[in-house]
Scaffold this active site. Structure first.
Site, PDB file in Angstrom:
ATOM      1  N   THR A 216       0.843  -1.206   0.000  1.00 55.37           N
ATOM      2  CA  THR A 216       0.000   0.000   0.000  1.00 55.37           C
ATOM      3  C   THR A 216       0.873   1.249   0.000  1.00 55.37           C
ATOM      4  O   THR A 216       0.679   2.176  -0.796  1.00 55.37           O
ATOM      5  CB  THR A 216      -0.925   0.004   1.244  1.00 55.37           C
ATOM      6  OG1 THR A 216      -1.777  -1.127   1.163  1.00 55.37           O
ATOM      7  CG2 THR A 216      -1.753   1.276   1.337  1.00 55.37           C
TER       8      THR A 216
ATOM      9  N   GLN B  55       0.985  -9.674  -5.830  1.00 54.70           N
ATOM     10  CA  GLN B  55       0.495 -11.059  -5.962  1.00 54.70           C
ATOM     11  C   GLN B  55       1.319 -11.863  -6.971  1.00 54.70           C
ATOM     12  O   GLN B  55       0.993 -13.036  -7.225  1.00 54.70           O
ATOM     13  CB  GLN B  55      -0.979 -11.063  -6.395  1.00 54.70           C
ATOM     14  CG  GLN B  55      -1.923 -10.464  -5.384  1.00 54.70           C
ATOM     15  CD  GLN B  55      -2.089 -11.294  -4.108  1.00 54.70           C
ATOM     16  OE1 GLN B  55      -1.678 -12.460  -4.041  1.00 54.70           O
ATOM     17  NE2 GLN B  55      -2.677 -10.699  -3.083  1.00 54.70           N
TER      18      GLN B  55
ATOM     19  N   THR C 240      11.855   5.417  11.108  1.00 51.87           N
ATOM     20  CA  THR C 240      12.894   4.436  11.456  1.00 51.87           C
ATOM     21  C   THR C 240      12.710   3.152  10.658  1.00 51.87           C
ATOM     22  O   THR C 240      11.596   2.618  10.586  1.00 51.87           O
ATOM     23  CB  THR C 240      12.831   4.132  12.968  1.00 51.87           C
ATOM     24  OG1 THR C 240      13.007   5.360  13.662  1.00 51.87           O
ATOM     25  CG2 THR C 240      13.901   3.131  13.383  1.00 51.87           C
TER      26      THR C 240
ATOM     27  N   CYS D 179      -9.160  -6.972   1.827  1.00 54.91           N
ATOM     28  CA  CYS D 179      -9.435  -5.548   1.983  1.00 54.91           C
ATOM     29  C   CYS D 179     -10.902  -5.241   1.739  1.00 54.91           C
ATOM     30  O   CYS D 179     -11.453  -4.280   2.242  1.00 54.91           O
ATOM     31  CB  CYS D 179      -8.598  -4.733   1.007  1.00 54.91           C
ATOM     32  SG  CYS D 179      -6.929  -5.309   0.940  1.00 54.91           S
TER      33      CYS D 179
HETATM   34  N1  PMP Z   1      -1.729  -4.781  -3.954  1.00 58.45           N
HETATM   35  C1  PMP Z   1      -2.232  -6.009  -4.088  1.00 58.45           C
HETATM   36  C2  PMP Z   1      -2.364  -6.598  -5.452  1.00 58.45           C
HETATM   37  C3  PMP Z   1      -2.614  -6.741  -2.959  1.00 58.45           C
HETATM   38  O1  PMP Z   1      -3.112  -7.969  -3.111  1.00 58.45           O
HETATM   39  C4  PMP Z   1      -2.459  -6.157  -1.688  1.00 58.45           C
HETATM   40  C5  PMP Z   1      -2.900  -6.904  -0.444  1.00 58.45           C
HETATM   41  N2  PMP Z   1      -4.249  -7.302  -0.468  1.00 58.45           N
HETATM   42  C6  PMP Z   1      -1.933  -4.870  -1.599  1.00 58.45           C
HETATM   43  C7  PMP Z   1      -1.567  -4.212  -2.746  1.00 58.45           C
HETATM   44  C8  PMP Z   1      -1.751  -4.176  -0.285  1.00 58.45           C
HETATM   45  O2  PMP Z   1      -0.827  -4.865   0.514  1.00 58.45           O
HETATM   46  P1  PMP Z   1      -0.615  -4.417   2.033  1.00 58.45           P
HETATM   47  O3  PMP Z   1      -1.964  -4.512   2.671  1.00 58.45           O
HETATM   48  O4  PMP Z   1       0.369  -5.395   2.571  1.00 58.45           O
HETATM   49  O5  PMP Z   1      -0.106  -3.027   2.006  1.00 58.45           O
END
Ligand code: PMP
Length: 375
Positions: free
Chosen positions: A71, A179, A235, A321
């Site tokens: 993210t 992924q 950090t 999510c």
């Molecule tokens: N991009 C993709 C394609 C994901 O599958 C995910 C996790 N569902 C994320 C971004 C975000 O990852 P994170 O929650 O570890 O930041």
């Protein structure tokens, strides 16, 4: 317990946890401190970053920025690149099936005056390359397309995309590889920058990378002490980074062996479940065998996911999510599915630790649950 929710998160390798504990206990200095305790950690980070570039077959034109996960990498890359390069052009391209951490960056950039093209996908979840060719223009400064989709596993043809983008030298190519990394073979040198999280590949949560060409200039998105070349203040999460690196290394070595093994599991389950009246398999093509997306034609997937959980079998609906809201999946809608099918999705996502016996068990239990709901 049977765990089939590996696209949401994976079990960390034992070695990762062991190293994490040792590093926390012994090497707790801040790697940005200028005493030798901190500097040793900093030197280790540099060595590992050099190894990471080798693992991705990248040369010194690239650099590694440690982030808290995909993210944050997506935000730093997309917001940072668009804002920094606004003077070169105002047009951006992405797809309709990106993860929210990409889509919401583009929505934000629209409010800042950028024009964004959201590419359609076909019924298998692949972007339409002729649409990319038509959409890209001299004002386009960024194309961001995910390598593998988190809901259905459809995988981008990086070469085809890069060939189209390369005709526009001002335009950079970013990919969310969360992924795909350690799962499908990618030629990372076709990308200008990419990001991912370690917890999808048997590393730890809250740690990820943004790998970028040094010449890709980004505006800051995170302000603070200017760690990580000023791009990710805060950090550095040294113990998580050092330990999770082992997961990247191990799974990259085994990528072809694991791909073949997981493909066998996916093929077995899709054949078994495909014969059931109640179930629709959402993609016929297996680009990324780690994800099998099915939909229920008449039943509620959340009821079935819960019933499976009660039996100790863990799957998900669309993605971690999104699974808490009852909205139809934006990915399946973009693939042309109707609202019912797009809402009632079960995502079975594998790791190489799953077994064929587990696949047989989930099939049996799923059929029993569907029959009991019918009754
Ligand atoms: N991009 C993709 C394609 C994901 O599958 C995910 C996790 N569902 C994320 C971004 C975000 O990852 P994170 O929650 O570890 O930041």
């Amino acid at each position: 317990m049977i765990y089939f929710d590996n696209a949401s998160s994976t079990k960390p390798l034992k070695e990762v946890i062991d190293i994490f504990c040792v590093e926390n206990e012994k090497n707790y200095a801040n790697p940005s401190s200028i005493n030798s305790f901190g500097m040793e950690n900093n030197a280790k980070i540099s060595r590992i970053k050099a190894d990471i570039l080798k693992i991705f077959n990248l040369n010194n034109d690239y650099e590694v920025i440690i982030t808290s996960g995909a993210t944050e990498s997506n935000n730093i890359a997309i917001l940072g690149y668009a804002r920094k390069n606004k003077n070169k052009g105002n047009h951006l391209i992405t797809s309709k099936i990106e993860h929210e951490s990409v889509l919401n960056c583009f929505k934000q950039l629209e409010t800042e005056g950028f024009e964004v093209t959201y590419l359609d996908v076909d019924k298998e979840g692949h972007i339409k390359y002729d649409e990319l060719e038509k959409a890209i223009k001299k004002e386009t400064i960024l194309v961001a397309l995910m390598s593998s989709n988190n809901e259905v596993g459809s995988t981008l043809d990086l070469k085809k995309s890069q060939e189209i983008i390369a005709k526009f030298p001002k335009c950079a190519f970013y990919s969310d590889v969360a992924q795909a990394v350690c799962k499908v073979n990618l030629n990372y040198s076709l990308l200008d920058f990419f990001g991912f999280s370690f917890h999808k590949i048997h590393g730890l949560k809250g740690i990820g990378l943004l790998v970028k060409k040094k010449k890709i200039n980004l505006d800051k998105v995170v302000y603070g002490g200017n760690q990580e070349n000023g791009l990710r203040s805060g950090t550095i999460n040294y113990p998580s980074f050092v330990s999770s690196f082992i997961a990247l290394k191990t799974n990259m070595i085994d990528i072809n062996k694991n791909f073949k093994y997981v493909k066998g599991l996916n093929e077995f389950l899709r054949k078994e479940l495909g014969n059931t009246d109640e179930i629709e398999i959402n993609t016929s093509k297996i680009d990324n065998p780690y994800i099998l997306s099915i939909s229920l034609k008449t039943k509620s997937s959340s009821v079935v996911v819960e019933a499976l959980s009660n039996k100790g079998i863990y799957v998900n609906s669309v993605s971690a999510c999104n699974s808490k809201n009852d909205e139809p999946s934006h990915v399946l809608l973009a693939m042309g599915k109707d609202k019912f099918v797009a809402r009632n999705v079960i995502r079975i996502s594998f790791s190489h630790f799953n077994t064929i016996e587990e696949c047989k068990k989930i099939k049996e239990e799923l059929i029993l649950i569907l029959e009991s709901i019918r009754g």
